[in-house]
Design a protein around this motif. Structure first.
Motif, short mmCIF file in Angstrom:
data_model
loop_
_atom_site.label_atom_id
_atom_site.label_comp_id
_atom_site.label_asym_id
_atom_site.label_seq_id
_atom_site.Cartn_x
_atom_site.Cartn_y
_atom_site.Cartn_z
N GLU A 109 66.51 -32.10 1.77
CA GLU A 109 65.94 -31.45 0.58
C GLU A 109 64.42 -31.37 0.73
N ASP A 112 61.11 -32.23 -4.46
CA ASP A 112 61.53 -33.36 -5.28
C ASP A 112 62.13 -32.86 -6.59
N ALA A 113 62.67 -33.80 -7.36
CA ALA A 113 63.41 -33.43 -8.58
C ALA A 113 62.53 -32.70 -9.59
N LEU A 116 62.05 -29.10 -8.51
CA LEU A 116 63.27 -28.30 -8.76
C LEU A 116 63.37 -27.93 -10.23
N GLU A 117 63.07 -28.90 -11.08
CA GLU A 117 63.20 -28.66 -12.52
C GLU A 117 62.16 -27.66 -13.01
N SER A 123 69.37 -27.84 -6.13
CA SER A 123 69.08 -28.52 -4.88
C SER A 123 69.68 -27.76 -3.71
N ALA A 124 69.26 -28.13 -2.49
CA ALA A 124 69.77 -27.45 -1.29
C ALA A 124 71.27 -27.64 -1.14
N GLU A 126 73.51 -28.22 -3.52
CA GLU A 126 74.21 -27.41 -4.52
C GLU A 126 74.21 -25.93 -4.13
N ARG A 146 68.14 -20.08 -4.93
CA ARG A 146 67.53 -21.28 -4.35
C ARG A 146 67.15 -21.04 -2.88
N GLU A 150 63.34 -21.01 -1.30
CA GLU A 150 62.92 -21.86 -0.19
C GLU A 150 62.40 -21.04 0.98
#
Length: 649
Positions: A109, A112-113, A116-117, A123-124, A126, A146, A150
């Motif tokens: 990943e 960080d969280a 993402l939020e 996430s990668a 998901e 996503r 990226e």
């Protein structure tokens, strides 16, 4: 019950009918007679592929299939993977399913969280699950967004770190900012957009950081006048300027226009093309490099074609490189001219940026000046898309324009009949290959008969005996092409049948009608450039795109031309339809279309912009990506950069 028969040595055909509540379809497989024991009467399958009608019967060729097992529901959404001979969808799906079950916990990943939020992405892990094993359409969209984010983030970070390295690199500061002498010599007033763009360019050239700018403007918006202003500043600041054009016709047109203006200002202009006589070429190269001086002194502005990047061409004091119609040059060709000297300013011009260039603009690797204002007198060219049913009306329309004293262009995709036959033979060969034929039927564009310039001109001469018809193509010698264009300019030739050799560099104010045959065979950039050959005066002008193609993508592409004349919108549409091409690639192996990441740009512009801005913020805080938190990003950027040897910048 399936029937299997041999149609020739090495090819057999398996054929059967499948039914559901809506009706029946005939299904055909090539060289897969082993499937005869699979498709038994009464068995239930789901088939996927292109359905077409032939002589009143619905048919499918080599469709993908999935068996139905009692008690096990078929999934609503099933991924379809590109396969090759001997590898089935089931095999690929099984491998991916097994790989995902083994590796799903170890998918790296990048973010960080909190990142993402804040950026509203999954996430990668998901994303990959949603792509390969979706339960609904929204899963697919979330996964793609996503991956898009990226990919855009990494490429934008790579560009941003490269640009950060260039800050402070040496480039000549061209301090002659007064362009009053130049603008006063023009026979017209610059538009507001031209003045603004010229100010932006002059500001860049006055600094020590190398200018990397693209000047975007529709055909006829006055890009050449702006570029000439930049060349004037370079020359008056004591530096040389090189202007590269894709054709001799365009290079000579620029040379005549600029020489007429610059000669009054003490600026020496020369022309270097493939047809330049050897003795004259030796003189030009000697003066250009500073080895000798002649009566005219040094060369301030050199205008030419690809001859400018050939071996033996060197400059005494090159400071500015201008590439006209930059979509016609390869990445390496554009870079080659700039490499003739270190630390030069670069200006590219285009009416329709190719998707690769547009993607670079999105990532901020190029600064943009846009001419969004047309000079007085220019009119919108009305565009129509028609098929063969309108042939007689098109002939009458040609006659109407000629009788009014106007000129007509007709563009064909082929030069002569032999090319058409060769194309047909190639397609016939493809159709004799079972695997290729299946791909052709399922995915390839329907093939319409191709028009050739030679036979078209001959046929038109019979239909319009009182009209003077000329022929122009790339196989003709330069002297022949110039003679035909001269006759078209002065009206001795009223209708010019040509290949795309007239795509750029032709300025005939009396031309009011552009007809493009087999229009589905041309890209949006080409079609936009061709349309730009008419409407260059005050006379009402038209563009007719003739196509019998039923292919959905072809029709969508042509509808874009009908709806808009804005080069930026057309480039956006081209990006969506073709992809962005290679942003980074090993030297000499760039592709100008079809990158695997094409959906990054075309399906959600907001996610792309968000990713680019986030990457820039990261690099601004950490230009070398040396912080621990950016270690993973640095590895990804370095991996990407390992393939870089040359880009437009």
């Amino acid at each position: 019950q399936p029937t299997c028969r041999m149609v020739r040595r090495g090819m057999n055909i398996l054929r059967f009918k499948a039914f559901d509540e809506s009706g029946a379809v005939e299904i055909t497989y090539f060289n897969q007679n082993y499937l005869r024991d699979t498709f038994v009467t009464g068995a239930t399958f789901r088939f996927w592929g292109k359905v077409y009608r032939d002589r009143g019967t619905l048919k499918m060729t080599s469709p993908i299939f999935e068996p139905y097992v009692e008690g096990i529901a078929l999934r609503d959404l099933v991924p379809v993977y590109p396969v090759t001979s001997g590898i089935s969808q089931k095999f690929i799906s099984g491998i991916i399913s097994e790989a995902f079950s083994e590796c799903s916990d170890g998918i790296p990943e990048l973010f960080d969280a909190s990142f993402l939020e804040s950026n509203k992405i999954v996430s990668a892990g998901e994303a990959l699950k949603f792509i390969h094993f979706p339960t609904c359409a929204s899963d697919i969209e979330r996964g793609r967004l996503r991956i898009s984010f990226e990919e855009a983030y990494i490429v934008a970070a790579a560009f941003a770190t490269e640009r950060a390295k260039k800050v402070g690199s040496a480039a000549p500061a061209m301090t002659h900012g007064d362009i009053g002498e130049y603008t006063a010599a023009l026979p017209y007033e610059l538009t507001g957009a031209q003045k603004r763009s010229l100010d932006e360019i002059c500001a860049d050239m006055a600094g020590c950081e190398p200018m990397r700018r693209i000047l975007i403007g529709d055909v006829g918006s006055g890009k050449t006048a702006v570029a000439a202003g930049a060349a004037y500043v370079a020359a008056k600041s004591g530096y040389q300027c090189a202007i590269m054009a894709p054709t001799e016709i365009l290079a000579k047109q620029h040379y005549e226009e600029l020489r007429r203006i610059f000669s009054r200002m003490g600026i020496n202009t020369e022309l270097l093309c493939g047809s330049t006589p050897a003795s004259e070429k030796r003189r030009i190269l000697s003066v250009l490099s500073g080895e000798t001086r002649d009566l005219s002194g040094k060369i301030d502005v050199i205008i030419g074609t690809h001859a400018l990047i050939s071996d033996g061409v060197s400059f005494e004091k090159l400071g500015l490189v201008i590439t006209d119609e930059q979509h016609r040059f390869g990445v390496m060709q554009r870079a080659s001219l700039a490499s003739k000297s270190s630390g030069v300013h670069m200006l590219a011009m285009s009416a329709t940026p190719i998707p690769r260039t547009l993607s670079l603009v999105y990532y901020g690797d190029l600064d943009v000046s846009k001419l969004d204002e047309m000079p007085p007198g220019r009119q919108r060219v009305d565009t129509f898309v028609v098929d063969e049913r309108y042939r007689e009306r098109v002939i009458r329309f040609i006659r109407t324009h000629v009788r009014a004293g106007n000129r007509v262009y007709i563009v064909c995709p082929m030069i002569e009949e032999s090319q058409v036959k060769a194309s047909a033979e190639f397609e016939k060969k493809i159709e004799n290959d079972p695997e290729e034929m299946a791909n052709l039927i399922l995915f390839e564009e329907e093939k319409a008969p191709l028009k050739s310039t030679v036979s078209y001109a001959r046929e038109l001469a019979l239909r319009l005996p009182d009209v003077s018809i000329g022929l122009l193509n790339g196989k003709m010698k330069t002297a022949q092409k110039n003679a035909v264009m001269e006759d078209f300019l002065n009206g001795k030739v009223q209708v010019l049948v040509s290949t795309t050799v007239i795509e750029v560099g032709v300025n005939v104010p009396e031309a009011t009608l552009m007809i493009v045959e087999n229009a589905e065979r041309f890209g949006l950039s080409q079609l936009h450039q061709l349309r730009g050959r008419v409407g260059r005066g005050e006379r009402k002008s038209f563009c007719i795109l003739i196509s019998d193609s039923k292919n959905e993508k072809s029709r969508e592409r042509l509808s874009v031309m009908k709806k808009t004349s804005d080069g930026g919108e057309i480039a956006e549409a081209d990006l969506k339809l073709r992809g962005a091409g290679d942003l980074f690639a090993p030297s000499g192996r760039f592709r100008q279309h079809g990158a695997a990441s094409s959906f990054v740009f075309c399906e959600n512009g907001e996610i792309t912009e968000r990713a680019v801005l986030a990457a820039r913020e990261t690099v601004e805080r950490d230009p070398e990506l040396s912080l621990y938190e950016n270690a993973a990003l640095k590895r990804r950027v370095e991996s990407l950069r390992a393939n870089i040897e040359n880009t437009i910048s």
